[in-house]
Design a protein around this motif. Structure first.
Motif, PDB file in Angstrom:
ATOM      1  N   ASP A 142      44.352  52.049  58.219  1.00 43.44           N
ATOM      2  CA  ASP A 142      45.696  52.150  57.193  1.00 43.44           C
ATOM      3  C   ASP A 142      46.378  52.781  57.115  1.00 43.44           C
ATOM      4  O   ASP A 142      47.010  52.695  56.176  1.00 43.44           O
ATOM      5  CB  ASP A 142      43.967  52.912  56.217  1.00 43.44           C
ATOM      6  N   CYS A 196      46.421  52.796  50.662  1.00 39.09           N
ATOM      7  CA  CYS A 196      46.789  51.372  50.840  1.00 39.09           C
ATOM      8  C   CYS A 196      46.473  50.693  49.183  1.00 39.09           C
ATOM      9  O   CYS A 196      47.505  49.480  48.742  1.00 39.09           O
ATOM     10  CB  CYS A 196      46.172  50.331  51.644  1.00 39.09           C
ATOM     11  N   GLY A 197      45.168  50.853  48.962  1.00 41.00           N
ATOM     12  CA  GLY A 197      45.577  49.882  47.298  1.00 41.00           C
ATOM     13  C   GLY A 197      46.992  50.424  46.807  1.00 41.00           C
ATOM     14  O   GLY A 197      46.864  49.509  45.963  1.00 41.00           O
ATOM     15  N   ALA A 253      49.443  47.222  48.791  1.00 46.05           N
ATOM     16  CA  ALA A 253      48.957  46.330  50.825  1.00 46.05           C
ATOM     17  C   ALA A 253      48.072  45.624  51.255  1.00 46.05           C
ATOM     18  O   ALA A 253      48.911  44.665  52.533  1.00 46.05           O
ATOM     19  CB  ALA A 253      48.669  47.390  51.934  1.00 46.05           C
ATOM     20  N   GLN A 254      47.438  45.044  50.522  1.00 44.46           N
ATOM     21  CA  GLN A 254      46.476  43.959  51.434  1.00 44.46           C
ATOM     22  C   GLN A 254      47.215  42.636  50.313  1.00 44.46           C
ATOM     23  O   GLN A 254      47.153  41.458  50.854  1.00 44.46           O
ATOM     24  CB  GLN A 254      45.217  44.165  49.978  1.00 44.46           C
ATOM     25  N   TYR A 255      48.424  42.728  49.319  1.00 47.51           N
ATOM     26  CA  TYR A 255      48.752  41.552  48.843  1.00 47.51           C
ATOM     27  C   TYR A 255      50.528  41.377  49.621  1.00 47.51           C
ATOM     28  O   TYR A 255      51.224  40.756  48.694  1.00 47.51           O
ATOM     29  CB  TYR A 255      49.397  41.489  47.809  1.00 47.51           C
ATOM     30  N   ARG A 256      50.598  42.567  50.678  1.00 48.99           N
ATOM     31  CA  ARG A 256      52.173  42.192  51.150  1.00 48.99           C
ATOM     32  C   ARG A 256      52.116  41.126  52.218  1.00 48.99           C
ATOM     33  O   ARG A 256      51.586  41.479  52.941  1.00 48.99           O
ATOM     34  CB  ARG A 256      52.408  43.843  51.145  1.00 48.99           C
ATOM     35  N   ALA A 275      49.607  50.994  58.556  1.00 47.85           N
ATOM     36  CA  ALA A 275      50.262  50.635  57.065  1.00 47.85           C
ATOM     37  C   ALA A 275      51.263  50.747  56.341  1.00 47.85           C
ATOM     38  O   ALA A 275      52.155  49.915  55.995  1.00 47.85           O
ATOM     39  CB  ALA A 275      48.685  49.669  56.959  1.00 47.85           C
ATOM     40  N   THR A 283      42.958  54.097  52.678  1.00 49.86           N
ATOM     41  CA  THR A 283      42.199  52.766  51.317  1.00 49.86           C
ATOM     42  C   THR A 283      43.026  52.937  50.687  1.00 49.86           C
ATOM     43  O   THR A 283      43.384  51.871  49.924  1.00 49.86           O
ATOM     44  CB  THR A 283      40.530  52.606  51.626  1.00 49.86           C
TER      45      THR A 283
END
Length: 209
Positions: free
Chosen positions: A156, A201-202, A206-209, A159, A198
């Motif tokens: 994480d 990243c939220g 990050a989870q949408y990039r 990222a 985490t």
């Protein structure tokens, strides 16, 4: 010395403080405010967090007050302020803080690998000592899962840093403010949770990039 943010105050304190330091719980309780004492043997130096200023007490008996003042209203605005984007400097400074966080998780990961070696050796010893019809024994193993959690935190952090240093990625100044607020709070409480990376990243999405 005068600065306009808590982050800048700690940055200046780190420049003049001669050693590493850590939160001293007993001294803080006696003083009624957070005190960060030198970790070096025989070095009598500490930082007092007095809210609106940091008092840096040096080994030679001198002290430096770093006052935290609200910034004056800007007479002009730049494009970063207009569109809400974080500056390159802000992004790089936050990335450095996350890299230091990654070091903590890496040290924990390496420690758990050593724990797993000891657990594996203990299991083998127990198996070798087992006899048919003998006593049933069990062992609780934690190192492998703990190492997996630490590795997830390291991933994480990587990222998040990759997003911050890539200027083609959009990062808003509120994201930087949120990440630094979390890191500042953890620094005061002296406890690093494994879901902090985490959360970072939220904030960056990050989870949408």
């Amino acid at each position: 010395m005068k600065v306009t943010s808590i982050k800048d105050a700690w940055a200046e304190a780190n420049k003049i403080f001669p050693t590493d330091y850590e939160h001293d719980v007993s001294r803080s309780e006696r003083a009624g405010y957070p005190i960060y004492y030198s970790t070096a043997n025989g070095v009598n130096a500490w930082i007092s967090d007095l809210g609106n200023r940091l008092e840096v007490n040096l080994p030679d008996g001198k002290s430096v007050d770093i006052w935290i003042q609200a910034p004056a209203e800007a007479t002009t605005s730049n494009s970063a302020e207009d569109n809400g984007s974080a500056t390159r400097e802000e992004r790089c400074e936050t990335a450095k803080r996350i890299q230091r966080l990654a070091y903590f998780y890496t040290a924990e990961y390496v420690g758990q690998l050593d724990n797993k070696k000891r657990e594996d050796a203990a299991v083998k010893e127990m198996q070798d000592a087992a006899t048919e019809g003998g006593e049933i024994k069990c062992m609780v193993l934690t190192a492998e899962n703990n190492a997996r959690v630490a590795m997830g935190s390291i991933t994480d952090c990587i990222a998040a840093v990759n997003i911050l240093v890539n200027m083609e990625e959009d990062v808003d100044n509120w994201m930087i403010a949120g990440i630094n607020a979390m890191l500042d709070k953890v620094r005061v409480t002296q406890g690093v949770p494994f879901d902090l990376s985490t959360a970072i990243c939220g904030v960056l999405g990050a989870q949408y990039r």
